[in-house]
Design a protein around this motif. Structure first.
Motif, PDB file in Angstrom:
ATOM      1  N   GLU A  40      -5.199   5.768   3.358  1.00 24.40           N
ATOM      2  CA  GLU A  40      -4.492   4.919   2.259  1.00 24.40           C
ATOM      3  C   GLU A  40      -4.195   3.551   2.775  1.00 24.40           C
ATOM      4  N   GLU A  46      11.915   5.986  -9.924  1.00 22.26           N
ATOM      5  CA  GLU A  46      11.172   6.755  -9.176  1.00 22.26           C
ATOM      6  C   GLU A  46      11.466   8.418  -9.387  1.00 22.26           C
ATOM      7  N   SER A  71      -0.625   8.523   6.601  1.00 26.90           N
ATOM      8  CA  SER A  71      -1.139   7.413   6.137  1.00 26.90           C
ATOM      9  C   SER A  71      -2.823   7.265   6.200  1.00 26.90           C
ATOM     10  N   ASP A 111       0.975  -1.397  -0.062  1.00 30.69           N
ATOM     11  CA  ASP A 111      -0.054   0.128   0.192  1.00 30.69           C
ATOM     12  C   ASP A 111       0.822   1.155   0.035  1.00 30.69           C
ATOM     13  N   MET A 112       0.146   2.498  -0.209  1.00 30.23           N
ATOM     14  CA  MET A 112       0.800   3.643  -0.490  1.00 30.23           C
ATOM     15  C   MET A 112       1.789   4.096   0.711  1.00 30.23           C
ATOM     16  N   HIS A 153      -5.311   0.092   0.606  1.00 28.60           N
ATOM     17  CA  HIS A 153      -5.905   0.370  -0.731  1.00 28.60           C
ATOM     18  C   HIS A 153      -5.564   0.175  -1.858  1.00 28.60           C
ATOM     19  N   CYS A 154      -4.256   0.280  -2.139  1.00 24.85           N
ATOM     20  CA  CYS A 154      -3.580   0.072  -3.337  1.00 24.85           C
ATOM     21  C   CYS A 154      -2.611  -1.139  -3.301  1.00 24.85           C
ATOM     22  N   GLU A 214       8.161   7.629  -5.928  1.00 29.85           N
ATOM     23  CA  GLU A 214       7.972   7.295  -4.761  1.00 29.85           C
ATOM     24  C   GLU A 214       9.357   7.039  -3.997  1.00 29.85           C
ATOM     25  N   HIS A 270       6.918   1.401 -15.083  1.00 28.48           N
ATOM     26  CA  HIS A 270       6.317   2.819 -14.759  1.00 28.48           C
ATOM     27  C   HIS A 270       6.777   3.681 -15.472  1.00 28.48           C
ATOM     28  N   GLN A 314       7.796   7.478 -11.330  1.00 29.43           N
ATOM     29  CA  GLN A 314       6.741   7.108 -10.302  1.00 29.43           C
ATOM     30  C   GLN A 314       6.651   8.064  -9.113  1.00 29.43           C
ATOM     31  N   LEU A 317       4.895   1.845   0.505  1.00 28.07           N
ATOM     32  CA  LEU A 317       5.716   2.327  -0.410  1.00 28.07           C
ATOM     33  C   LEU A 317       6.597   3.755  -0.013  1.00 28.07           C
ATOM     34  N   MET A 318       6.094   4.288   0.829  1.00 29.34           N
ATOM     35  CA  MET A 318       6.717   5.790   1.076  1.00 29.34           C
ATOM     36  C   MET A 318       7.255   5.572   2.487  1.00 29.34           C
TER      37      MET A 318
END
Length: 557
Positions: free
Chosen positions: A126, A194, A123, A109-110, A129-130, A200, A235, A198, A113-114
């Motif tokens: 989020e 990135e 957060s 999820d995001m 969710h992905c 990230e 990406h 993308q 990833l961050m």
């Protein structure tokens, strides 16, 4: 190449083919006709193209890495999946493996990833969710419950906090009792894409490259089968690049990582086999096939002639492919099944080593169980029913395909020259960093995306259901929805986990990690110790942000 040289090449291929292991399978057409494992020029005929085309399993590997093609081993069905919490994603993984999948591919999820924990303010909304939410090694334990990591190849699509995620994966494998040295899988880790596409990232480029170098060193000496870098063009293409831009920017990034390994004193014949690639398979069927064939040829030549790789394995370009998410449409979503099948077929004809097929509803939400099964079965039909695994590089020698392959290669070489031209030190690394700093890559991709959009607006390019044939009888899809309760429960469990861990041990290991980060030593072992203490993703990334700072993309107009 004259007929005598071609015949000698065929003899070399035959020897390799005879010595290789083949699958127990029926290699005939549906009507029962026997087919050869490879085809080439007729006996006694000269063909000047053969120097560039070659034979399967032989430099320059245009026709594939293995003499047997898919007769030896089919591509790995590696479906990308992750949503909600670790238990929910574990269920999906077991469905994929039971349904014919040969490997796992983790979507995070995001917040993960961050490099942030699920309970951080940034957060909110989020979590899960992905992709799947991973806060600490316990989440990795739950993610791979009843899935023996020593026996399953696992890919993880994460770049900014890739190294902490890798450490959590290792600790989960340790807790399963796995022999760490025998693990096999791929970590994306590619930070250049990135900055290019993308967005990230966590830190400025230099600390990220340090972590990647540490990871390359660790894997080369400790986990030889594991691939610490999957250089990603996917990406870049999804951001709007052309096929040639995707190919060139991706391979240029790969060359820069080779330069990184060499700067660490690593042997290119040892570390280069640990590099893999990740490409998009888009809708232009023959262009995509040509792109994949050109990629292998370019990589082999540069690794041999520029970077001094001597072994075949160091010159091989191994790649995973995912069908084009950007080609999916919300309008008439059942058309996406056809698009995905065509894109998957292009990837296979291009010789992909593993493949993910997108689900029909992914433009609207994460895949439902039903749509995920259709995506999985798409690969199974290609593999089992249509005869595509019988012949190595069946389109090799096609006048059209070979001309396209040459054209894409030539365009990629022009782009490499431009990257070298802007480099302050004539290295590929220097050119990429300058291109990122100046916004060159982003401007080139934006121009390509704008040009394509204009063609769509003018109906010069067609998308069925969008700008042509828009009438439909299909209704709305039932889509997967991730409940807000997932975030609430993930935060509750995380708070409970923090309350019951050894806080002194967490502080000691994080302090040791900061101390190592301030020096020049390898960071993998100190990070592993922090992960074993149940330090979280957010805590590890936070102390490194304090040490190295955060990256802010310069504003451009």
């Amino acid at each position: 190449m004259d007929a005598e040289q071609i015949a000698a090449g065929r003899d070399r291929w035959q020897q390799r083919y005879d010595a290789a292991r083949k699958r127990e399978a029926d290699f005939t057409t549906l009507s029962g006709t026997e087919v050869e494992p490879v085809y080439g020029p007729p006996e006694g005929v000269d063909d000047p193209r053969m120097e560039r085309i070659g034979w399967p399993g032989e430099f320059p590997f245009t026709r594939g890495l293995y003499a047997t093609g898919y007769r030896g081993r089919t591509w790995t069905i590696r479906q990308f999946a992750g949503f909600g919490n670790a238990e929910q994603t574990n269920e999906r993984y077991r469905m994929i493996l039971n349904g014919g999948g040969g490997g796992l591919s983790v979507a995070f999820d995001m917040p993960t990833l961050m490099g942030r924990d699920s309970d951080e303010p940034k957060s909110l909304g989020e979590v899960g969710h992905c992709g799947v939410a991973i806060d600490s090694a316990v989440d990795m334990d739950r993610l791979f419950k009843d899935i023996p990591l020593q026996d399953v190849t696992t890919s993880m699509t994460i770049s900014g906090p890739a190294v902490p995620a890798f450490c959590m994966y290792l600790v989960a494998a340790e807790r399963q009792g796995a022999d760490i040295t025998k693990l096999n899988g791929t970590l994306q880790t590619d930070i250049f894409k990135e900055y290019i596409a993308q967005k990230e990232w966590l830190f400025p480029p230099e600390p990220h490259l340090r972590l990647i170098g540490d990871l390359m060193e660790y894997c080369a000496t400790t986990i030889p089968a594991y691939k610490p870098l999957s250089v990603s063009g996917y990406h870049i293409r999804e951001a709007g690049s052309t096929a040639a831009q995707e190919l060139a920017y991706t391979l240029a990034d790969g060359f820069a990582y080779v330069e990184l390994g060499l700067s660490r004193g690593l042997d290119v014949d040892v570390f280069a086999p640990g590099l893999s690639f990740f490409f998009d398979s888009h809708l232009d069927f023959f262009e995509e096939i040509a792109k994949f064939r050109a990629a292998r040829r370019i990589w082999a030549r540069w690794l041999r002639d520029v970077y001094g790789a001597k072994t075949d394995k160091a010159q091989w370009l191994r790649f995973h492919t995912q069908t084009a998410g950007v080609s999916l449409t919300a309008q008439q979503p059942y058309n996406n099944v056809v698009r995905t099948a065509v894109e998957a077929l292009a990837a296979v004809l291009g010789g992909t080593n593993s493949l993910h097929t997108n689900a029909l509803d992914e433009t609207l939400a994460l895949p439902s169980e039903e749509s995920a099964e259709i995506a999985l079965r798409t690969q199974s039909v290609l593999m089992e029913e249509i005869g595509i695994t019988n012949v190595a590089d069946p389109l090799g020698g096609s006048w059209f395909v070979e001309a396209l392959t040459d054209a894409i290669e030539a365009e990629a070489e022009q782009i490499f020259a431009r990257i070298k031209e802007i480099s302050p030190d004539e290295t590929m690394t220097g050119g990429i960093l300058r291109g990122i700093e100046d916004g060159w890559f982003m401007a080139e991709i934006a121009d390509a995306a704008f040009e394509y959009q204009q063609k769509l607006e003018k109906s010069e390019k067609k998308i069925v259901g969008v700008n042509t044939l828009t009438d439909t009888v299909s209704g709305e899809l039932e889509i997967l929805r991730v409940s807000h309760e997932v975030e609430v429960e993930q935060c509750r469990v995380l708070a409970e986990r923090k309350a019951h861990r050894d806080e002194d041990r967490v502080r000691r290991t994080l302090s040791a990690l900061v101390e190592a980060a301030s020096g020049t030593g390898n960071l993998i072992e100190p990070m592993l110790e922090a992960v074993r203490a149940e330090a979280t993703m957010g805590e590890i990334c936070h102390v490194l942000r304090e040490q190295w700072g955060e990256y802010r993309e310069p504003a451009r107009f």
